[in-house]
Design an enzyme around this catalytic site. Structure first.
Site, mmCIF file in Angstrom:
data_model
loop_
_atom_site.group_PDB
_atom_site.id
_atom_site.type_symbol
_atom_site.label_atom_id
_atom_site.label_comp_id
_atom_site.label_asym_id
_atom_site.label_seq_id
_atom_site.Cartn_x
_atom_site.Cartn_y
_atom_site.Cartn_z
ATOM 1 N N ASP A 19 5.384 6.270 5.564
ATOM 2 C CA ASP A 19 5.968 7.006 4.439
ATOM 3 C C ASP A 19 5.436 8.435 4.368
ATOM 4 O OD1 ASP A 19 3.659 5.217 3.648
ATOM 5 O OD2 ASP A 19 3.663 6.555 1.923
ATOM 6 N N ASP A 28 0.671 6.016 -13.096
ATOM 7 C CA ASP A 28 1.073 6.631 -14.366
ATOM 8 C C ASP A 28 2.035 7.802 -14.209
ATOM 9 O OD1 ASP A 28 -0.572 8.608 -13.358
ATOM 10 O OD2 ASP A 28 -2.195 8.276 -14.806
#
Length: 568
Positions: A287, A156
């Site tokens: 990452d 979100d």
């Protein structure tokens, strides 16, 4: 001389030198782009390394804290933190895209050993680069929790207050310990903004900064996608703008081989400090591995309390991939993925700028085999260099922590001490805090050993066998330790030890109590822990002795080896 925010030079070397998202190639294109292009998850193709966009999450905010050390790093006057301009900057509002257009970075990553595909800044927006006019150091300023981007996947775009507090405080703690880290500039509450996690939680924004946010995963994605030109531009940008200061690429090989060697060097220096202070990132995916060797992206992190090398603070890490013990080897694994991404550029050797040869290499099985073989040979040597740096730096710092000269004959004292802590499940931070505040010459060995045991007894406080055997083991160790330190003057040795042994360690149980208070609107404990995390070597922070001792030394079984989820 400290400056105002408006006096800091603004730049964007990242977007000026690297290929953009093909669907948003310019700032003008961003102004005309549909929201579905800018703030709805999608794959970015064509070698694009970023997307121009502005933060999509708009809400009234309240500044909860700012970092004095980060303000100083930028060269700002501390009074600037109270200005509207600063408080708008740190939540990403009132952005002037004509002065510097924000962006979100595109990267991929291997997560828990498996290729995860495109990841990227899913709730982070880089606002600009600010340069300290006095030092010339440039920082890329980001806001985390700023809303959706093309890289949000199924999320979100929000960051809950819980994880924001954890990241803010961890940045402060590691920076104060001298462990290379990204820095938090500020944390702000978002009024009325909530997110659904395990429960409904309030949201916040962390403003953070680093010289660069490029990760090994940034290279991974371009390598996996066979975007060789984008990969070359990325590597050249890193060489020209990111890695120039303190470059350790060595004298052999072409510039891309030197880049790999430098990234390994920087990460080795950081890993050694993690291990010496018992810090665990908890989720060392590619990452989450910085090319600058910075500790980055704090999720389920933790510091060792009980000295248990197999411990992981991430309760999803069921195979202990990211445990304390495995961190040095995991970074090697991550570096191997960087080597894989760069294999054509490294393997081309001195022909790397011959575009005709590079085309042949890219399409020739035989030439690719030679490139792989050469890169593998280079990587093996780099791994040996890496291991030596990690070991040597680890022991150099541990010698300082126990107040011993950097002498190989003293290594056995360090390994034996750690073995005692492991055998009897004793508390690592309390052990080193005790050693730096109490000299063995001040009492008999057995008395000193008993007090040391009492300071760091943890999981077995009522087990007489553990208590007796650990005192016996400590007594033997203290006798040898006293002999090794007898030529040193006590007061100066202890003073030096206190500079590297924190009085306060940011334990996960402390964070849990801070967050529990914050979730009912009480931030007094948060502000106290901010002060302690930023100045961990102090004898006192001006609070009551009872409260300080509680936050520094409490190591009961229920407060030890706490694990966290990746939920944030």
């Amino acid at each position: 001389m400290s400056k105002k925010l408006k006096d800091l030079p603004v730049s964007s070397t990242f977007t000026s030198n690297l290929p953009p998202d093909p669907l948003v190639p310019t700032v003008q294109a961003m102004k005309k782009a549909d929201d579905r292009i800018l703030h709805v998850p999608r794959f970015v193709e064509g070698g694009g390394l970023f997307t121009y966009l502005t933060p999509s999450l708009k809400a009234n905010s309240q500044l909860l804290a700012y970092s004095p050390s980060s303000v100083k790093s930028l060269g700002l006057e501390e009074s600037e933190t109270q200005t509207e301009a600063f408080q708008q900057l740190v939540v990403g509002s009132n952005v002037d895209v004509n002065k510097c257009c924000p962006w979100a970075q595109c990267y991929g990553g291997y997560q828990f050993g498996d290729w995860a595909g495109q990841l990227g800044d899913g709730r982070v927006v880089s606002l600009c680069e600010l340069t300290n006019p006095e030092t010339g150091k440039r920082f890329e300023i980001q806001v985390k929790g700023a809303g959706r981007t093309p890289y949000s996947r199924f999320a979100d775009g929000k960051a809950v207050l819980r994880s924001s507090i954890r990241e803010y405080l961890c940045c402060e703690a590691l920076y104060a310990l001298g462990i290379p880290t990204t820095q938090a500039l500020a944390i702000s509450n978002l009024e009325g903004v909530v997110a659904q996690r395990e429960t409904v939680e309030p949201c916040a924004v962390v403003c953070r900064m680093a010289p660069s946010w490029i990760r090994i995963g940034t290279f991974d994605l371009q390598g996996i996608n066979n975007q060789i030109e984008s990969l070359r531009k990325l590597a050249d940008y890193c060489l020209n703008f990111v890695l120039k200061d303190g470059f350790h690429g060595g004298d052999t090989g072409n510039r891309y081989e030197k880049l790999l060697r430098d990234v390994a060097y920087r990460n080795a220096k950081t890993v050694a400090k993690w291990q010496a202070y018992g810090f665990m990132n908890g989720v060392l995916n590619t990452d989450n591995t910085s090319i600058l060797g910075l500790s980055i992206d704090y999720g389920p992190f933790g510091f060792l309390d009980v000295y248990n090398p197999s411990f992981t603070p991430n309760h999803d890490d069921v195979f202990l991939r990211y445990s304390y013990r495995n961190q040095p080897d995991i970074i090697i694994w991550n570096l191997s993925k960087l080597a894989s991404a760069l294999v054509e550029l490294i393997g081309a050797c001195d022909k790397v700028d011959d575009l005709q040869y590079m085309e042949q290499l890219h399409n020739s099985t035989d030439l690719l085999k030679k490139a792989f073989a050469y890169t593998s040979e280079v990587f093996e040597k780099i791994v040996e260099e890496y291991k030596n740096i990690v070991q040597n730096d680890f022991y150099d710092l541990m010698f300082k922590r126990v107040g011993l000269p950097s002498d190989s004959s003293n290594k056995i004292l360090i390994t034996d001490l750690l073995q005692i802590l492991e055998d009897y499940e004793l508390d690592m931070p309390n052990c080193f805090s005790f050693l730096s505040r109490n000299s063995p010459s001040s009492m008999e060995n057995e008395e000193y050993a008993a007090k040391l045991m009492q300071a760091c007894i943890c999981l077995n406080p009522n087990n007489e066998r553990v208590r007796n055997e650990s005192v016996k083991a400590f007594t033997n160790w203290v006798g040898r330790y006293s002999e090794a330190t007898k030529t040193q003057e006590d007061s100066s040795r202890l003073a030096s030890m206190k500079k590297v042994n924190p009085h306060f360690t940011l334990r996960n149980w402390v964070l849990e109590e801070v967050i529990k208070e914050a979730y009912i609107g009480k931030f007094e404990l948060f502000k106290k822990v901010c002060k302690m995390a930023a100045c961990p070597f102090e004898d006192t922070w001006g609070f009551s002795k009872e409260e300080e001792d509680y936050l520094c030394y409490n190591t009961t079984p229920s407060k030890s080896q706490i694990q966290c989820s990746c939920s944030s």
